[in-house]
Scaffold this motif. Sequence first.
Motif, PDB file in Angstrom:
ATOM      1  N   ILE A  21     -13.958  42.355  12.753  1.00  0.00           N
ATOM      2  CA  ILE A  21     -13.619  41.965  13.805  1.00  0.00           C
ATOM      3  C   ILE A  21     -13.517  40.168  14.022  1.00  0.00           C
ATOM      4  CG2 ILE A  21     -14.211  42.012  16.564  1.00  0.00           C
ATOM      5  CD1 ILE A  21     -13.404  44.413  15.655  1.00  0.00           C
ATOM      6  N   CYS A  38     -16.694  53.259  20.795  1.00  0.00           N
ATOM      7  CA  CYS A  38     -15.128  52.017  20.326  1.00  0.00           C
ATOM      8  C   CYS A  38     -15.987  50.885  19.239  1.00  0.00           C
ATOM      9  CB  CYS A  38     -14.075  51.431  21.304  1.00  0.00           C
ATOM     10  SG  CYS A  38     -15.060  50.938  22.267  1.00  0.00           S
ATOM     11  N   LYS A  40     -17.758  48.629  20.931  1.00  0.00           N
ATOM     12  CA  LYS A  40     -18.350  47.412  21.857  1.00  0.00           C
ATOM     13  C   LYS A  40     -18.840  46.948  21.899  1.00  0.00           C
ATOM     14  CE  LYS A  40     -17.441  50.175  26.456  1.00  0.00           C
ATOM     15  NZ  LYS A  40     -17.576  51.093  25.473  1.00  0.00           N
ATOM     16  N   MET A 208     -10.323  47.237  22.700  1.00  0.00           N
ATOM     17  CA  MET A 208     -11.212  47.494  21.529  1.00  0.00           C
ATOM     18  C   MET A 208     -10.890  49.123  21.377  1.00  0.00           C
ATOM     19  SD  MET A 208     -15.212  45.547  20.891  1.00  0.00           S
ATOM     20  CE  MET A 208     -14.403  46.812  18.943  1.00  0.00           C
ATOM     21  N   ARG A 212     -11.653  48.220  16.175  1.00  0.00           N
ATOM     22  CA  ARG A 212     -10.668  47.320  16.191  1.00  0.00           C
ATOM     23  C   ARG A 212     -10.247  46.932  17.099  1.00  0.00           C
ATOM     24  NH1 ARG A 212      -6.629  49.584  11.111  1.00  0.00           N
ATOM     25  NH2 ARG A 212      -8.438  49.791   9.751  1.00  0.00           N
ATOM     26  N   VAL A 213     -10.002  45.484  17.181  1.00  0.00           N
ATOM     27  CA  VAL A 213      -9.349  45.058  18.609  1.00  0.00           C
ATOM     28  C   VAL A 213      -7.918  45.196  18.532  1.00  0.00           C
ATOM     29  CG1 VAL A 213      -9.188  42.923  19.410  1.00  0.00           C
ATOM     30  CG2 VAL A 213     -11.106  42.767  18.323  1.00  0.00           C
TER      31      VAL A 213
END
Length: 318
Positions: A21, A38, A40, A208, A212-213
């Motif tokens: 990230i 995810c 976050k 996200m 991953r973004v």
Amino acid sequence: MTIELRGINKKYENKVVLDNITLTLREKFSTILGESGCGKTTLLKILAGLVTPDNGEIMLNKNKLFSKSEKVNLRPNQRNLAMVFQDFALWPHMTVFDNVAYSLKGNKEEKAAKVMDALRMVQLEEFAQRRPSELSGGQQQRVSLARALAPRPKVILFDEALSALDAVLREKMQTDIVQLISQTDSQAVFVTHDQHEAMSMSDQIIVMEKGRVSQIGTPKEIYEEPANHYVANFIGKINLLEKDVLIRPEFVHASKGDSKHLHRIFRVLRSQFTGNCYIIHGEVDGNPWLFYSETPFVPGEQCDVYFEEQQLIKIGGY
């Protein structure tokens, strides 16, 4: 204010939770948005210093909060950050005043002034001597927010902070939080799985997916120019026209357009009343579609639906 995360990775046993990230957060109100699992919340806790990443760096205004290579890892109370939790995390045996004052430094008079200033900001100064059990859920969340505001941190982190509230109160708190942040020198990083919450509150959204973004942008950019199918589906509703071409339901109409409009044959499956309109669910070329109407449609009937080519969204902007 600038928050930088560079090459942040995190594994739990063999499961990758965060995968390289790299982010720069400069906006007043940034939201990390994504489905459960995810990564976050893990990312937010890493920023707060509650979880240690496997590698990478975290900077706040060029000051290192964490660096694996340089062996820097400031404790949570050294990072000038505050956190608002989903479950309020208030001490039940303490008064509202004492909860807000708990982590403050300084003499008695200085602490009292900061506490009452924070309580005034959330309109709870008259409740200073009550205990959390004597407050509503919304009031308890305001105490949690006052506790975060009192030390005047550079950044306030919100971890699904409104998900425990009912829908009406949640919507009111969304407005109140944005207004409060705008009145302070603090920057907000807000974590949620609620797309509407993210769209209505944020200057910047980080979507996200699986650690991953997927995309970073303003709410308008995320909605109108989704980077991939995941973002397009997660932010709002879509009608798929071709493999990588879609149109949002609000731009589809059953009333006949002019010669410039495109059209498709729509087979009605059901009409759903939402209070101010009907959502008409159906199919176009075998794909699920929907549009909004002032009147219901009969299941099984067919109609032409119209839309403009300029309103089409091309995934990834190709």
